[in-house]
Write a protein that holds these residues in place. Structure first.
Motif, PDB file in Angstrom:
ATOM      1  N   TYR A 251       3.571  11.448  -5.609  1.00 60.95           N
ATOM      2  CA  TYR A 251       5.069  11.687  -5.191  1.00 60.95           C
ATOM      3  C   TYR A 251       5.922  11.150  -6.110  1.00 60.95           C
ATOM      4  N   PRO A 252       6.067  11.627  -7.209  1.00 56.70           N
ATOM      5  CA  PRO A 252       6.961  11.457  -8.549  1.00 56.70           C
ATOM      6  C   PRO A 252       8.229  10.861  -7.982  1.00 56.70           C
ATOM      7  N   ALA A 253       8.946  11.614  -6.919  1.00 57.72           N
ATOM      8  CA  ALA A 253      10.350  11.250  -6.712  1.00 57.72           C
ATOM      9  C   ALA A 253      10.614   9.870  -6.376  1.00 57.72           C
ATOM     10  N   GLY A 254       9.458   8.973  -5.884  1.00 57.16           N
ATOM     11  CA  GLY A 254       9.592   7.605  -5.311  1.00 57.16           C
ATOM     12  C   GLY A 254      10.269   7.289  -4.208  1.00 57.16           C
ATOM     13  N   TYR A 255      10.751   5.979  -4.023  1.00 60.20           N
ATOM     14  CA  TYR A 255      11.521   5.564  -2.829  1.00 60.20           C
ATOM     15  C   TYR A 255      12.913   6.146  -3.177  1.00 60.20           C
ATOM     16  N   HIS A 256      13.684   6.848  -2.086  1.00 65.25           N
ATOM     17  CA  HIS A 256      15.069   7.188  -2.470  1.00 65.25           C
ATOM     18  C   HIS A 256      16.345   6.163  -2.875  1.00 65.25           C
TER      19      HIS A 256
ATOM     20  N   VAL B 287      -1.347  10.721   4.223  1.00 63.42           N
ATOM     21  CA  VAL B 287      -0.316  10.734   3.191  1.00 63.42           C
ATOM     22  C   VAL B 287       0.873  11.656   3.228  1.00 63.42           C
ATOM     23  N   GLU B 288      -0.070  12.829   3.267  1.00 62.23           N
ATOM     24  CA  GLU B 288       0.842  14.269   3.374  1.00 62.23           C
ATOM     25  C   GLU B 288       1.740  14.101   4.397  1.00 62.23           C
ATOM     26  N   GLU B 289       1.138  13.736   5.516  1.00 60.72           N
ATOM     27  CA  GLU B 289       2.264  13.327   6.987  1.00 60.72           C
ATOM     28  C   GLU B 289       3.278  12.627   6.470  1.00 60.72           C
ATOM     29  N   TRP B 290       2.920  11.529   6.070  1.00 60.55           N
ATOM     30  CA  TRP B 290       3.895  10.408   5.822  1.00 60.55           C
ATOM     31  C   TRP B 290       5.164  10.873   4.855  1.00 60.55           C
ATOM     32  N   ILE B 291       4.630  11.687   3.846  1.00 59.39           N
ATOM     33  CA  ILE B 291       5.659  12.267   2.693  1.00 59.39           C
ATOM     34  C   ILE B 291       6.515  13.391   3.654  1.00 59.39           C
ATOM     35  N   ASP B 292       5.886  13.977   4.338  1.00 62.57           N
ATOM     36  CA  ASP B 292       6.692  15.150   5.042  1.00 62.57           C
ATOM     37  C   ASP B 292       7.912  14.321   6.219  1.00 62.57           C
ATOM     38  N   ILE B 293       7.565  13.359   6.821  1.00 62.06           N
ATOM     39  CA  ILE B 293       8.289  12.896   7.795  1.00 62.06           C
ATOM     40  C   ILE B 293       9.357  12.085   6.703  1.00 62.06           C
ATOM     41  N   TYR B 294       8.934  11.358   5.895  1.00 59.99           N
ATOM     42  CA  TYR B 294       9.940  10.867   4.794  1.00 59.99           C
ATOM     43  C   TYR B 294      10.704  11.775   4.222  1.00 59.99           C
ATOM     44  N   GLU B 295      10.549  12.791   3.709  1.00 55.74           N
ATOM     45  CA  GLU B 295      11.460  13.743   3.214  1.00 55.74           C
ATOM     46  C   GLU B 295      12.379  14.406   4.250  1.00 55.74           C
ATOM     47  N   ALA B 296      11.835  14.630   5.459  1.00 62.33           N
ATOM     48  CA  ALA B 296      12.450  15.120   6.432  1.00 62.33           C
ATOM     49  C   ALA B 296      13.774  14.053   6.916  1.00 62.33           C
ATOM     50  N   ALA B 297      13.320  12.906   6.943  1.00 62.63           N
ATOM     51  CA  ALA B 297      14.407  11.692   7.283  1.00 62.63           C
ATOM     52  C   ALA B 297      15.332  11.681   6.210  1.00 62.63           C
ATOM     53  N   ILE B 298      15.214  11.597   5.002  1.00 64.90           N
ATOM     54  CA  ILE B 298      16.136  11.663   3.867  1.00 64.90           C
ATOM     55  C   ILE B 298      17.046  13.097   3.869  1.00 64.90           C
ATOM     56  N   LYS B 299      16.585  14.005   4.051  1.00 60.69           N
ATOM     57  CA  LYS B 299      17.319  15.200   3.850  1.00 60.69           C
ATOM     58  C   LYS B 299      18.544  15.076   5.057  1.00 60.69           C
ATOM     59  N   LYS B 300      18.297  14.182   6.256  1.00 61.14           N
ATOM     60  CA  LYS B 300      19.139  14.143   7.301  1.00 61.14           C
ATOM     61  C   LYS B 300      20.657  13.802   6.924  1.00 61.14           C
TER      62      LYS B 300
ATOM     63  N   PRO C  40      10.450   2.443  -7.824  1.00 57.63           N
ATOM     64  CA  PRO C  40       9.273   2.187  -7.210  1.00 57.63           C
ATOM     65  C   PRO C  40       8.549   3.211  -6.655  1.00 57.63           C
ATOM     66  N   PRO C  41       7.244   3.044  -6.268  1.00 61.00           N
ATOM     67  CA  PRO C  41       6.467   4.459  -5.465  1.00 61.00           C
ATOM     68  C   PRO C  41       6.936   4.349  -4.018  1.00 61.00           C
ATOM     69  N   LEU C  42       6.718   5.195  -3.198  1.00 62.56           N
ATOM     70  CA  LEU C  42       7.226   5.305  -1.920  1.00 62.56           C
ATOM     71  C   LEU C  42       6.244   4.349  -1.044  1.00 62.56           C
ATOM     72  N   PRO C  43       6.799   3.268  -0.345  1.00 60.70           N
ATOM     73  CA  PRO C  43       6.155   2.636   0.293  1.00 60.70           C
ATOM     74  C   PRO C  43       5.584   3.242   1.660  1.00 60.70           C
TER      75      PRO C  43
ATOM     76  N   TYR D 144       0.718  -1.272   0.001  1.00 64.50           N
ATOM     77  CA  TYR D 144      -0.144   0.180   0.185  1.00 64.50           C
ATOM     78  C   TYR D 144       1.067   1.036   0.009  1.00 64.50           C
ATOM     79  N   PHE D 145       0.859   2.035  -1.004  1.00 59.97           N
ATOM     80  CA  PHE D 145       1.926   2.929  -1.223  1.00 59.97           C
ATOM     81  C   PHE D 145       1.530   4.054  -1.947  1.00 59.97           C
ATOM     82  N   VAL D 146       2.346   5.186  -1.730  1.00 55.54           N
ATOM     83  CA  VAL D 146       2.146   6.470  -2.348  1.00 55.54           C
ATOM     84  C   VAL D 146       2.412   6.527  -3.767  1.00 55.54           C
ATOM     85  N   PRO D 147       1.395   6.443  -4.694  1.00 53.47           N
ATOM     86  CA  PRO D 147       1.793   6.566  -6.263  1.00 53.47           C
ATOM     87  C   PRO D 147       2.587   7.486  -6.590  1.00 53.47           C
TER      88      PRO D 147
END
Length: 151
Positions: A56-61, A138-151, A66-69, A49-52
């Motif tokens: 979120y076009p950037a997908g999984y880093h 989904v928006e909260e998940w994307i925000d948390i995900y992006e904050a984590a990958i920027k570290k 693939p889309p963001l799981p 069950y993923f963010v299409p």
């Protein structure tokens, strides 16, 4: 265990008989209650069950194609696993789940960082999982995900 499947229905059809009903119930529960914007399919050899990419076009880093799981369900050799990325990424959500689990289950919680393992199908706390599904957008998940990958 990984199954070679093209759809959730194909995945479920390959499961041992003693797992089919529980995984089907989990799949339907998640589909009916997942945050708006998620899509269901197959990812990493399990129910996904993923963010299409349309959201979120950037997908999984690690692998941008693939889309963001967000949530996965897998039938492993000795258990059924529910993977919820929000449990790993948001301490408050993890703490809430750990505190609520004993109110919904008779057995001790068997959990990794984002993986909840159910060794017996009758021990799956469907009501708690339904409640968990409404705890993060989904928006909260994307925000948390992006904050984590920027570290």
């Amino acid at each position: 265990m990984q199954y070679k499947a093209d759809s959730p229905e194909d995945y479920i059809s390959q499961l041992p008989d003693d797992r089919k009903a529980a995984v089907t119930k989990l799949h339907n529960l998640i589909k009916d209650n997942m945050p708006e914007g998620l899509e269901a399919g197959i990812g990493y050899g399990m129910l996904a069950y993923f963010v299409p990419k349309s959201i979120y076009p950037a997908g999984y880093h690690c692998k941008p194609f693939p889309p963001l799981p967000f949530i996965n369900v897998a039938s492993q050799k000795n258990f059924i696993a529910l993977y919820h990325s929000g449990l790993y990424a948001k301490k408050e959500l993890y703490d809430w789940f750990v505190a609520e689990y004993p109110k919904h289950a008779k057995n001790k919680l068997d959990m990794g960082k984002s993986c909840v393992r159910f060794k017996k199908v009758e021990d799956i706390p469907y009501d708690l999982i339904k409640e968990l599904l409404g705890k993060m957008t989904v928006e909260e998940w994307i925000d948390i995900y992006e904050a984590a990958i920027k570290k």
